[in-house]
Design a protein around this motif. Structure first.
Motif, PDB file in Angstrom:
ATOM      1  N   TYR A   1     -11.646  -6.082  -7.966  1.00  0.00           N
ATOM      2  CA  TYR A   1     -11.053  -4.735  -7.992  1.00  0.00           C
ATOM      3  C   TYR A   1     -10.193  -4.470  -6.752  1.00  0.00           C
ATOM      4  N   ALA A   2      -9.631  -5.530  -6.191  1.00  0.00           N
ATOM      5  CA  ALA A   2      -8.885  -5.402  -4.936  1.00  0.00           C
ATOM      6  C   ALA A   2      -7.667  -4.497  -5.077  1.00  0.00           C
ATOM      7  N   ASP A   3      -7.076  -4.419  -6.284  1.00  0.00           N
ATOM      8  CA  ASP A   3      -5.856  -3.643  -6.479  1.00  0.00           C
ATOM      9  C   ASP A   3      -6.122  -2.187  -6.830  1.00  0.00           C
TER      10      ASP A   3
ATOM     11  N   VAL B   1      -6.003  -9.223   3.067  1.00  0.00           N
ATOM     12  CA  VAL B   1      -4.883  -8.305   3.310  1.00  0.00           C
ATOM     13  C   VAL B   1      -5.172  -6.943   2.683  1.00  0.00           C
ATOM     14  N   SER B   2      -5.719  -6.950   1.467  1.00  0.00           N
ATOM     15  CA  SER B   2      -6.007  -5.681   0.787  1.00  0.00           C
ATOM     16  C   SER B   2      -7.118  -4.913   1.494  1.00  0.00           C
TER      17      SER B   2
ATOM     18  N   ALA C   1      -8.429  -0.198   4.928  1.00  0.00           N
ATOM     19  CA  ALA C   1      -8.917   0.387   6.182  1.00  0.00           C
ATOM     20  C   ALA C   1      -7.827   1.190   6.871  1.00  0.00           C
ATOM     21  N   GLN C   2      -6.602   0.648   6.884  1.00  0.00           N
ATOM     22  CA  GLN C   2      -5.480   1.359   7.500  1.00  0.00           C
ATOM     23  C   GLN C   2      -5.176   2.655   6.760  1.00  0.00           C
ATOM     24  N   ASP C   3      -5.197   2.598   5.436  1.00  0.00           N
ATOM     25  CA  ASP C   3      -4.927   3.794   4.631  1.00  0.00           C
ATOM     26  C   ASP C   3      -5.990   4.866   4.870  1.00  0.00           C
TER      27      ASP C   3
END
Length: 477
Positions: free
Chosen positions: A162-164, A207-208, A213-215
């Motif tokens: 469910y990475a996307d 990367v995701s 985390a950044q979001d």
């Protein structure tokens, strides 16, 4: 494994065993969704994925199941008590469905995966049964039910992460969030159903994870917990085109550092570590970054090597103690919590005493403790007789709980007289005149509200006194 449902615990801020209702959100098209989540943190995280999928289909979420068009229970199978609680809750939904025939009732998660289509026979009001890897199929399954059919999808996957999907943060304080970094489990602990209900282990694209985390940080969140059944075995290698140089593999220590570098103001926690896999590299990364919290959940299960062997934990007493020694050496002051099972198959009084002595050796900050409960389909159920009488299991559990209460108070007392950096998570459960938040060691701290500070701020709190579960203090400049 992750924190367990219906455990006896000495840490009062866990959400285990509670139903979490979704706050209203989404773009309404007239259909309303209600979800309750039980069990480990992964289930709560999965419910946010489910909500995201269905909100994209036009649903909005509601806090009131009586006004919902679709009701889901995201379930746990770790103990029989957990499953009985779900069945009891379904009986309550049955009355509502009798008054609202179009109501769709579904069971998600580990219990759905364990029982599969049999659930539809046992619980007549259930319309949908969906395993942890099939949530993308929910819109299709709901359509089938609306056409008058029952619907089941419990296929496990070797790829699904469910990475996307961007989880909808539900019932959130806007400060702390979970990030799932992997799914499934390759450990075959003989008492555990997780490998059978969540499938094989697979790691999510690094990367995701960093982007999520950044979001979250950009949205105002100040703490994330990286989730996995065994975070220390995280390993991700990106696919590259034929002829290109392979990219380096990202292990858990690498991932921890990448997430820590998002911002020094973003606190990082993780759960759960496995004693056989936690490395000095991870410990040194924790020591390197101030924003990686000095707290490790390191389940021991038993302090006896023979019992650990038949539990198939793949470490022995000495190995576990060496890992504790490494934590104490590399991260002085690091808090350690654990899981303990009493009365596992064939456990003797002498072996139980070794669990108590292990507790004395480590002096855990808090613990999740429970008597052994045989689960159908596990290796233990197939190989061993559940031969310890219930009264013996419970007596041993009482001894473990009593000892942990002493250690929890001792560990918490060490925070008194010290100043702690605390992230304000919200108001105390007991009073809106007090804030609460956790310190670096995951101790819950309660302190009077100060108008200068709000939820999501970091404050310095002087610990003045404590209970075994809570540090009580005041904000200092």
């Amino acid at each position: 494994m992750l924190d367990l449902l219906h455990t006896t615990k000495t840490h009062d801020e866990t959400r285990q065993g509670e139903a979490v209702e979704l706050a209203p959100t989404g773009k309404a098209d007239g259909r309303k969704l209600y979800i309750e989540s039980y069990g480990c943190q992964m289930n709560f995280s999965d419910s946010e994925i489910v909500a995201s999928i269905l909100i994209d289909e036009g649903f909005e979420t509601t806090k009131d199941y009586k006004e919902a068009d679709v009701v889901f229970i995201n379930t746990c199978s770790i103990r029989e008590n957990a499953e009985q609680r779900v069945r009891k809750r379904l009986k309550e939904f049955e009355f509502v469905k009798s008054k609202k025939p179009g109501l769709i009732v579904g069971v998600l998660g580990c219990m759905a995966e364990r029982l599969k289509a049999k659930f539809l026979e046992e619980e007549k009001l259930v319309d949908v049964v969906v395993g942890p890897d099939a949530y993308r199929d929910l819109p299709n399954l709901i359509n089938k039910v609306e056409d008058g059919n029952k619907a089941v999808n419990v296929l496990l996957s070797r790829e699904e992460t469910y990475a996307d999907i961007s989880p909808v943060r539900l019932n959130s304080n806007g400060v702390s969030a979970f990030i799932s970094i992997m799914r499934g489990c390759d450990n075959m602990c003989s008492f555990c159903v997780v490998p059978f209900t969540r499938g094989r282990e697979r790691s999510r694209d690094a990367v995701s994870i960093v982007k999520e985390a950044q979001d979250l940080f950009n949205a105002g969140y100040r703490e994330v917990t990286l989730l996995g059944q065994n975070v220390d075995s995280y390993k991700y290698t990106a696919n590259v085109a034929e002829g290109q140089e392979p990219l380096p593999t990202v292990n858990f220590a690498n991932l921890l550092e990448l997430v820590a570098q998002v911002s020094p103001e973003l606190r990082i926690r993780f759960s759960t570590s496995h004693p056989k896999d936690i490395t000095d590299e991870v410990l040194h990364i924790m020591a390197k970054y101030e924003n990686i919290c000095n707290y490790i959940h390191l389940p021991v299960q038993s302090g006896n090597s023979r019992v650990l062997d038949i539990m198939n934990r793949t470490y022995d007493r000495e190995w576990y103690m060496e890992r504790v020694d490494a934590i104490r050496r590399i991260i002085p002051g690091c808090a350690i919590s654990t899981d303990v099972i009493t009365g596992f198959c064939t456990e003797t009084e002498e072996e139980h005493a070794e669990t108590l002595s292990m507790m004395d050796y480590v002096k855990y900050d808090f613990a999740y403790m429970f008597a052994y409960s045989e689960r159908p389909g596990t290796l233990a159920a197939k190989r061993f007789e559940d031969d310890i009488p219930e009264e013996v299991k419970k007596r041993r559990l009482t001894e473990v709980v009593d000892k942990q209460q002493i250690h929890s108070l001792e560990r918490m007392s060490q925070h008194v007289g010290k100043v702690h950096k605390v992230l304000i998570e919200g108001f105390s459960k007991r009073s809106d005149q007090d804030y609460c938040g956790r310190n670096d060691q995951n101790a819950m701290v309660v302190f009077p509200v100060d108008a200068r500070y709000k939820v999501g701020d970091y404050v310095n709190v002087l610990g003045e006194n404590c209970t075994s579960a809570t540090l009580i203090g005041k904000i200092v400049d």
